[in-house]
Motif scaffolding. Sequence first.
Motif, PDB file in Angstrom:
ATOM      1  N   SER A   6       0.826  -1.204   0.000  1.00 33.68           N
ATOM      2  CA  SER A   6       0.000   0.000   0.000  1.00 33.68           C
ATOM      3  C   SER A   6       0.861   1.255   0.000  1.00 33.68           C
ATOM      4  N   VAL A   9       1.553   2.052  -3.497  1.00 33.23           N
ATOM      5  CA  VAL A   9       0.374   2.669  -4.105  1.00 33.23           C
ATOM      6  C   VAL A   9       0.340   4.159  -3.747  1.00 33.23           C
ATOM      7  N   LEU A  12       2.860   5.912  -5.900  1.00 33.72           N
ATOM      8  CA  LEU A  12       2.335   5.985  -7.260  1.00 33.72           C
ATOM      9  C   LEU A  12       1.264   7.073  -7.362  1.00 33.72           C
ATOM     10  N   ALA A  13       0.417   7.162  -6.354  1.00 31.41           N
ATOM     11  CA  ALA A  13      -0.617   8.200  -6.330  1.00 31.41           C
ATOM     12  C   ALA A  13       0.018   9.579  -6.346  1.00 31.41           C
ATOM     13  N   VAL A  35      -6.806   9.272 -11.606  1.00 29.25           N
ATOM     14  CA  VAL A  35      -6.054   8.047 -11.289  1.00 29.25           C
ATOM     15  C   VAL A  35      -5.302   8.224  -9.970  1.00 29.25           C
ATOM     16  N   GLY A  36      -4.679   9.379  -9.795  1.00 29.37           N
ATOM     17  CA  GLY A  36      -3.963   9.656  -8.549  1.00 29.37           C
ATOM     18  C   GLY A  36      -4.886   9.676  -7.346  1.00 29.37           C
ATOM     19  N   ALA A  39      -5.965   6.183  -6.505  1.00 30.12           N
ATOM     20  CA  ALA A  39      -4.850   5.477  -5.864  1.00 30.12           C
ATOM     21  C   ALA A  39      -4.695   5.924  -4.413  1.00 30.12           C
ATOM     22  N   VAL A  42      -7.332   4.154  -2.366  1.00 31.20           N
ATOM     23  CA  VAL A  42      -6.894   2.769  -2.122  1.00 31.20           C
ATOM     24  C   VAL A  42      -5.819   2.749  -1.044  1.00 31.20           C
ATOM     25  N   TYR A  43      -4.861   3.644  -1.157  1.00 30.53           N
ATOM     26  CA  TYR A  43      -3.792   3.744  -0.152  1.00 30.53           C
ATOM     27  C   TYR A  43      -4.383   3.998   1.238  1.00 30.53           C
ATOM     28  N   SER A  61     -12.275  12.780  -6.652  1.00 34.00           N
ATOM     29  CA  SER A  61     -12.549  11.797  -7.704  1.00 34.00           C
ATOM     30  C   SER A  61     -13.933  12.016  -8.306  1.00 34.00           C
TER      31      SER A  61
END
Length: 72
Positions: A6, A9, A12-13, A35-36, A39, A42-43, A61
């Motif tokens: 995580s 992730v 990446l975000a 997308v960020g 992410a 999710v993180y 989002s």
Amino acid sequence: MSENWSEYVGYLASIFVILSFMLKDLKKIRIVNLVGCIAFVVYGVFSGMLWPVIIPNAILSVIQVYHLIKKD
């Protein structure tokens, strides 16, 4: 994958959000930022329900999706 996937992730975000500030085309900015934000949600969920991360990114989002699908 490692136990702290995580965390990757989250990195990446961050990359996607930073990248979105470097673009000029508004549609591409919104897609990359979306997308960020996803992410980051999710993180936040998989890092122990980090509500200060989840809430604003979930709202952003929805805003990005709204602007991507609305007719101009």
